[in-house]
Design a protein around this motif. Structure first.
Motif, PDB file in Angstrom:
ATOM      1  N   LYS A   1      56.907 -52.144  31.280  1.00  0.00           N
ATOM      2  CA  LYS A   1      58.215 -52.176  30.592  1.00  0.00           C
ATOM      3  C   LYS A   1      58.755 -53.598  30.623  1.00  0.00           C
ATOM      4  O   LYS A   1      58.436 -54.372  31.534  1.00  0.00           O
ATOM      5  CB  LYS A   1      59.221 -51.257  31.295  1.00  0.00           C
TER       6      LYS A   1
ATOM      7  N   GLY B   1      62.619 -31.831  31.303  1.00  0.00           N
ATOM      8  CA  GLY B   1      61.280 -31.616  31.858  1.00  0.00           C
ATOM      9  C   GLY B   1      60.661 -30.380  31.215  1.00  0.00           C
ATOM     10  O   GLY B   1      61.329 -29.363  31.030  1.00  0.00           O
TER      11      GLY B   1
ATOM     12  N   ASP C   1      48.902 -35.379  37.236  1.00  0.00           N
ATOM     13  CA  ASP C   1      48.774 -36.678  37.917  1.00  0.00           C
ATOM     14  C   ASP C   1      49.878 -36.927  38.940  1.00  0.00           C
ATOM     15  O   ASP C   1      49.714 -37.766  39.825  1.00  0.00           O
ATOM     16  CB  ASP C   1      48.835 -37.827  36.888  1.00  0.00           C
ATOM     17  N   THR C   2      51.020 -36.280  38.781  1.00  0.00           N
ATOM     18  CA  THR C   2      52.157 -36.622  39.652  1.00  0.00           C
ATOM     19  C   THR C   2      52.491 -35.528  40.677  1.00  0.00           C
ATOM     20  O   THR C   2      53.299 -35.758  41.567  1.00  0.00           O
ATOM     21  CB  THR C   2      53.429 -36.898  38.814  1.00  0.00           C
TER      22      THR C   2
ATOM     23  N   ARG D   1      48.933 -35.424  27.862  1.00  0.00           N
ATOM     24  CA  ARG D   1      49.535 -36.286  28.883  1.00  0.00           C
ATOM     25  C   ARG D   1      50.377 -35.454  29.853  1.00  0.00           C
ATOM     26  O   ARG D   1      50.560 -35.789  30.997  1.00  0.00           O
ATOM     27  CB  ARG D   1      50.459 -37.268  28.147  1.00  0.00           C
TER      28      ARG D   1
ATOM     29  N   VAL E   1      65.903 -31.020  43.932  1.00  0.00           N
ATOM     30  CA  VAL E   1      64.891 -30.085  43.428  1.00  0.00           C
ATOM     31  C   VAL E   1      63.933 -29.742  44.562  1.00  0.00           C
ATOM     32  O   VAL E   1      63.716 -30.555  45.465  1.00  0.00           O
ATOM     33  CB  VAL E   1      64.131 -30.721  42.241  1.00  0.00           C
TER      34      VAL E   1
HETATM   35  P1  NDP Z   1      60.337 -39.369  30.255  1.00  0.00           P
HETATM   36  O1  NDP Z   1      59.160 -38.688  29.676  1.00  0.00           O
HETATM   37  O2  NDP Z   1      61.273 -40.084  29.339  1.00  0.00           O
HETATM   38  O3  NDP Z   1      59.852 -40.469  31.323  1.00  0.00           O
HETATM   39  C1  NDP Z   1      58.813 -40.234  32.207  1.00  0.00           C
HETATM   40  C2  NDP Z   1      58.472 -41.526  32.939  1.00  0.00           C
HETATM   41  O4  NDP Z   1      57.480 -41.254  33.936  1.00  0.00           O
HETATM   42  C3  NDP Z   1      57.871 -42.592  32.006  1.00  0.00           C
HETATM   43  O5  NDP Z   1      58.320 -43.862  32.374  1.00  0.00           O
HETATM   44  C4  NDP Z   1      56.368 -42.454  32.275  1.00  0.00           C
HETATM   45  O6  NDP Z   1      55.631 -43.643  32.049  1.00  0.00           O
HETATM   46  C5  NDP Z   1      56.377 -42.132  33.761  1.00  0.00           C
HETATM   47  N1  NDP Z   1      55.138 -41.477  34.162  1.00  0.00           N
HETATM   48  C6  NDP Z   1      54.649 -40.275  33.786  1.00  0.00           C
HETATM   49  N2  NDP Z   1      53.459 -40.028  34.363  1.00  0.00           N
HETATM   50  C7  NDP Z   1      53.175 -41.116  35.117  1.00  0.00           C
HETATM   51  C8  NDP Z   1      52.088 -41.480  35.946  1.00  0.00           C
HETATM   52  N3  NDP Z   1      51.035 -40.683  36.120  1.00  0.00           N
HETATM   53  N4  NDP Z   1      52.127 -42.688  36.556  1.00  0.00           N
HETATM   54  C9  NDP Z   1      53.178 -43.518  36.378  1.00  0.00           C
HETATM   55  N5  NDP Z   1      54.256 -43.233  35.603  1.00  0.00           N
HETATM   56  C10 NDP Z   1      54.237 -42.047  34.988  1.00  0.00           C
HETATM   57  O7  NDP Z   1      61.099 -38.297  31.134  1.00  0.00           O
HETATM   58  P2  NDP Z   1      62.668 -38.248  31.493  1.00  0.00           P
HETATM   59  O8  NDP Z   1      63.047 -39.577  32.055  1.00  0.00           O
HETATM   60  O9  NDP Z   1      63.462 -37.726  30.368  1.00  0.00           O
HETATM   61  O10 NDP Z   1      62.689 -37.104  32.620  1.00  0.00           O
HETATM   62  C11 NDP Z   1      62.015 -37.249  33.849  1.00  0.00           C
HETATM   63  C12 NDP Z   1      62.080 -35.953  34.640  1.00  0.00           C
HETATM   64  O11 NDP Z   1      63.369 -35.759  35.214  1.00  0.00           O
HETATM   65  C13 NDP Z   1      61.865 -34.661  33.849  1.00  0.00           C
HETATM   66  O12 NDP Z   1      60.518 -34.436  33.582  1.00  0.00           O
HETATM   67  C14 NDP Z   1      62.454 -33.618  34.779  1.00  0.00           C
HETATM   68  O13 NDP Z   1      61.434 -33.161  35.646  1.00  0.00           O
HETATM   69  C15 NDP Z   1      63.483 -34.392  35.592  1.00  0.00           C
HETATM   70  N6  NDP Z   1      64.856 -33.908  35.328  1.00  0.00           N
HETATM   71  C16 NDP Z   1      65.588 -33.367  36.366  1.00  0.00           C
HETATM   72  C17 NDP Z   1      66.886 -32.938  36.176  1.00  0.00           C
HETATM   73  C18 NDP Z   1      67.724 -32.430  37.304  1.00  0.00           C
HETATM   74  O14 NDP Z   1      68.788 -31.865  37.060  1.00  0.00           O
HETATM   75  N7  NDP Z   1      67.332 -32.609  38.542  1.00  0.00           N
HETATM   76  C19 NDP Z   1      67.510 -33.004  34.842  1.00  0.00           C
HETATM   77  C20 NDP Z   1      66.679 -33.625  33.844  1.00  0.00           C
HETATM   78  C21 NDP Z   1      65.395 -34.038  34.085  1.00  0.00           C
HETATM   79  P3  NDP Z   1      55.485 -44.260  30.558  1.00  0.00           P
HETATM   80  O15 NDP Z   1      56.891 -44.715  30.191  1.00  0.00           O
HETATM   81  O16 NDP Z   1      54.557 -45.399  30.715  1.00  0.00           O
HETATM   82  O17 NDP Z   1      54.996 -43.146  29.689  1.00  0.00           O
END
Ligand code: NDP
Ligand code: OXD
Length: 314
Positions: A172, A72, A205-206, A312, A254
């Motif tokens: 997807k 993240g 957005d989230t 984004r 978290v």
């Molecule tokens: P990615 O960028 O690979 O995936 C993000 C996903 O969220 C995508 O599918 C994306 O859609 C979707 N998304 C983003 N914005 C929106 C929206 N507005 N509406 C709908 N869908 C949305 O991220 P990762 O999977 O690698 O990581 C996700 C999160 O996990 C990180 O950002 C971090 O915050 C958290 N994390 C937490 C950890 C912990 O230890 N607790 C460790 C590692 C990560 P699309 O595919 O269409 O772009």
């Protein structure tokens, strides 16, 4: 010839500052640890860390790239002085993805199989059998976010015969996982989630998406698991939804404030399982290889992978 210097600051993987310089050198760079080593800001071309203090990166005038030591990148994007012309690369690592999946699978199965009920029975030396509340084939698990981590979690849950789905911005096509896309399909997605697992990036957005409005759209008795960011969760709304009985429980890794303050009602809430942001911690070996690869690409003029789209927000 001197190796490129990478300056590290912010939260670093455990033991990072104690790594021998020879180990960094084997990955093709020299590590400079801010607050420990002396350095000339002009001589630094690469910066790396996790949640660096806002304003710090602008003190480095000659940056060529920034490497996030976490998946993240909200901890970088919150900086109003982030040098936006410099590519920001996020950490995409199979070890981290699998650890996230292990955490979620463990929590889901503990709940689904009623493990806490049996723990309590054992403490009473009592032979208490109990049926599953629902078979996995009749239980729906939805991932809010179906990116690198969300899709790995979903794939790890596949063998257990749950109904799996995910919500993302774009559609997807993943075998065995129903895809919902965009704002318009969010209500439909939520209405069928017995477990709602948040793995979204924290963006404009989230932020605050896990709110009373969202909880009300989940079926009665649903569970919420947040492994993404505390900023997604309106904690007071969660507690209200749990106390009203609408939600059955929540698992949180978290929190809005980390470390979670001792006075937070989350700690002792009977329907919440809380862990200290450990679903996946950045693996040192993988982080060294990641930075080594990024530096090598930059130095040889190759394209960087996993560059964040700053507009984004992920
Ligand atoms: P990615 O960028 O690979 O995936 C993000 C996903 O969220 C995508 O599918 C994306 O859609 C979707 N998304 C983003 N914005 C929106 C929206 N507005 N509406 C709908 N869908 C949305 O991220 P990762 O999977 O690698 O990581 C996700 C999160 O996990 C990180 O950002 C971090 O915050 C958290 N994390 C937490 C950890 C912990 O230890 N607790 C460790 C590692 C990560 P699309 O595919 O269409 O772009
Ligand atoms: C990450 C994290 O984003 O550890 O990688 O939270």
């Amino acid at each position: 010839m001197a190796q490129p210097k990478v300056l590290f600051k912010g939260m670093l993987p455990p033991g990072w500052a104690a790594i021998d310089q020879a180990r960094f050198a084997a990955h093709g760079f020299e590590a400079v640890i801010a607050d420990r080593d002396e350095y000339q800001p002009e001589a630094i071309h690469y910066f790396s860390g996790f949640r660096p203090a806002p304003g710090f990166m602008k003190t480095l005038p000659n940056l060529k790239a920034i490497f996030s030591l976490g998946a993240g990148v909200d901890g970088f994007l919150r900086d109003p002085d982030l040098p936006r012309q410099v590519p920001l690369v996020r950490f995409v690592d199979p070890t981290l993805m699998h650890e996230m999946a292990q955490y979620v699978v463990m929590q889901v199965l503990m709940i689904h199989r009623g493990q806490r009920f049996f723990d309590a029975a054992q403490r009473d030396s009592a032979w208490r059998q109990r049926m599953l509340l629902r078979a996995s084939r009749d239980t729906s698990i939805g991932m809010l976010g179906l990116g690198d981590i969300g899709s790995t979690i979903a794939a790890s849950l596949l063998p257990f015969d749950f109904q799996l789905s995910g919500w993302s911005r774009s559609r997807k096509h993943i075998a065995g996982i129903k895809s919902f896309a965009g704002e318009e399909e969010l209500p439909q997605f939520l209405a069928q989630c017995d477990y709602c697992i948040c793995v979204l990036p924290l963006t404009d957005d989230t932020r605050g998406i896990l709110s009373a409005k969202l909880f009300a759209q989940l079926p009665e008795g649903a569970w919420v698991i947040n492994v993404a960011r505390g900023g997604h969760m309106v904690e007071a709304d969660l507690i209200a939804a749990l106390d009203s009985g609408h939600l059955a429980g929540a698992v949180l890794d978290v929190f809005q404030a980390e470390p979670l303050p001792p006075e937070s009602p989350i700690w002792l809430h009977p329907k919440i399982t809380a862990t200290p942001h450990i679903a996946a911690l950045t693996d040192v070996k993988a982080a060294l290889a990641f930075i080594g690869d990024c530096v090598a690409r930059c130095e040889s003029g190759k394209k960087l992978e996993n560059v964040v789209d700053l507009n984004r927000g992920y």
